[in-house]
Design an enzyme around this catalytic site. Structure first.
Site, mmCIF file in Angstrom:
data_model
loop_
_atom_site.group_PDB
_atom_site.id
_atom_site.type_symbol
_atom_site.label_atom_id
_atom_site.label_comp_id
_atom_site.label_asym_id
_atom_site.label_seq_id
_atom_site.Cartn_x
_atom_site.Cartn_y
_atom_site.Cartn_z
ATOM 1 N N GLU A 260 -19.345 34.138 -6.089
ATOM 2 C CA GLU A 260 -18.316 34.027 -6.663
ATOM 3 C C GLU A 260 -18.492 32.740 -7.567
ATOM 4 O O GLU A 260 -18.042 32.664 -8.929
ATOM 5 C CB GLU A 260 -16.898 34.268 -6.127
ATOM 6 N N HIS B 30 -22.550 38.332 -12.557
ATOM 7 C CA HIS B 30 -22.859 38.865 -11.317
ATOM 8 C C HIS B 30 -24.275 39.790 -11.516
ATOM 9 O O HIS B 30 -25.227 39.679 -10.522
ATOM 10 C CB HIS B 30 -21.668 39.912 -10.840
ATOM 11 N N HIS C 213 -17.876 36.727 -16.541
ATOM 12 C CA HIS C 213 -17.983 36.659 -15.094
ATOM 13 C C HIS C 213 -18.720 38.008 -14.340
ATOM 14 O O HIS C 213 -19.562 37.731 -13.798
ATOM 15 C CB HIS C 213 -16.490 36.564 -14.460
ATOM 16 N N GLU C 214 -18.346 38.865 -14.871
ATOM 17 C CA GLU C 214 -18.937 40.055 -14.534
ATOM 18 C C GLU C 214 -20.174 40.239 -14.865
ATOM 19 O O GLU C 214 -21.246 40.643 -13.840
ATOM 20 C CB GLU C 214 -18.091 41.500 -14.848
#
Length: 269
Positions: free
Chosen positions: A193, A136, A132-133
């Site tokens: 997100e 980004h 997920h990070e």
């Protein structure tokens, strides 16, 4: 003041981009500038912790995170070849009370021991966090958040314009580095997100990690803080139906996880 407004207008008009999911992005900071500034901010953020012996203090934990992250990075490079030029890095910060992780532009990452220990995260769940990070960064969300942070630097920009010459460039560079450091503490937009969820869960599945762990991870996150949500959730705004959405995404990417092909591992230095 007119010069400042004109500068902002010109930057805005020339700062159009498209995210990996096809979303139109308006950024005042280029991805290249975000990567350069993040590199400096990463060193400035970690150096005091390094001096206190709080970086990678447990070699077993660090090796575990490096292996998981290395598999994710290998898939990121396959999907986004330009990221092969990034100076990827991941550090484990020894802070048992902080439940957080982040990734700056250019693949500069950190995860706190509080997240690992308080959630008792499995490898599959940690892959969801780091995937997920990483997403980004892949989607240039750092540059977007830096743009917000740099808006507060308008006064400095105006001063630099008035002074002119080389001082303008140095002032902007200093502001960019500060903005890169601030960006990791700013909340992502709900749209960002959703993008990171979509990209990250596929990244983890391609790396061989069970995508169903995304839903279980977010459930654990919600339970860790009780009435006070952990820092990870405070900077990752979550709609009420996020678990349901992640479950649906897991079904979509399950074929990648079930593929038994050998998974490459990026060797972090």
């Amino acid at each position: 003041m007119k010069k400042i407004l004109l500068l902002i207008l010109l930057l805005a008009l020339s700062a159009c981009a498209t995210s990996p999911t096809g979303r139109s992005q308006l950024m005042l900071v280029s991805p290249e500038q975000a990567i350069s500034s993040s590199k400096e901010a990463y060193v400035q953020t970690l150096q005091p912790l390094q001096d206190d012996g709080k970086i990678d203090s447990d070699i077993k934990v660090s090796n575990r995170i490096r292996l998981i992250t290395g598999r994710l990075i290998a898939q990121a490079i396959l999907l986004y070849p330009d990221t092969n030029d990034w100076e990827w890095s991941v550090k484990v910060i020894d802070d048992p009370e902080t439940v957080n992780a982040w990734c700056m532009a250019g693949g500069k990452m950190a995860i706190y021991t509080g997240l690992i220990d308080k959630t008792k995260a499995s490898d599959d769940e940690l892959a969801q966090v780091m995937g997920h990070e990483i997403s980004h960064a892949l989607a240039n969300h750092t540059a977007e958040r830096m743009s917000v942070a740099m808006a507060s630097q308008v006064g400095l920009m105006g001063l630099a314009l008035a002074v002119g010459g080389n001082e303008y460039g140095s002032t902007i560079l200093a502001g960019s580095t500060a903005a890169a450091a601030v960006a990791i503490t700013l909340p992502n937009s709900r749209t960002s997100e959703v993008e990171a969820d979509e990209i990250g869960i596929e990244l983890a599945a391609r790396a061989g990690y069970d995508p169903r762990a995304a839903a279980s991870l977010w459930q654990k996150m919600g339970e860790v803080g009780g009435e006070t949500p952990p820092q990870f959730l405070s900077t990752h705004p979550s709609p009420d139906n996020r678990r349901e959405t992640l479950t649906a995404l897991a079904d979509k990417v399950m074929p990648y996880f079930l593929d038994k092909s050998e998974r490459p591992v990026y060797q972090l230095q």
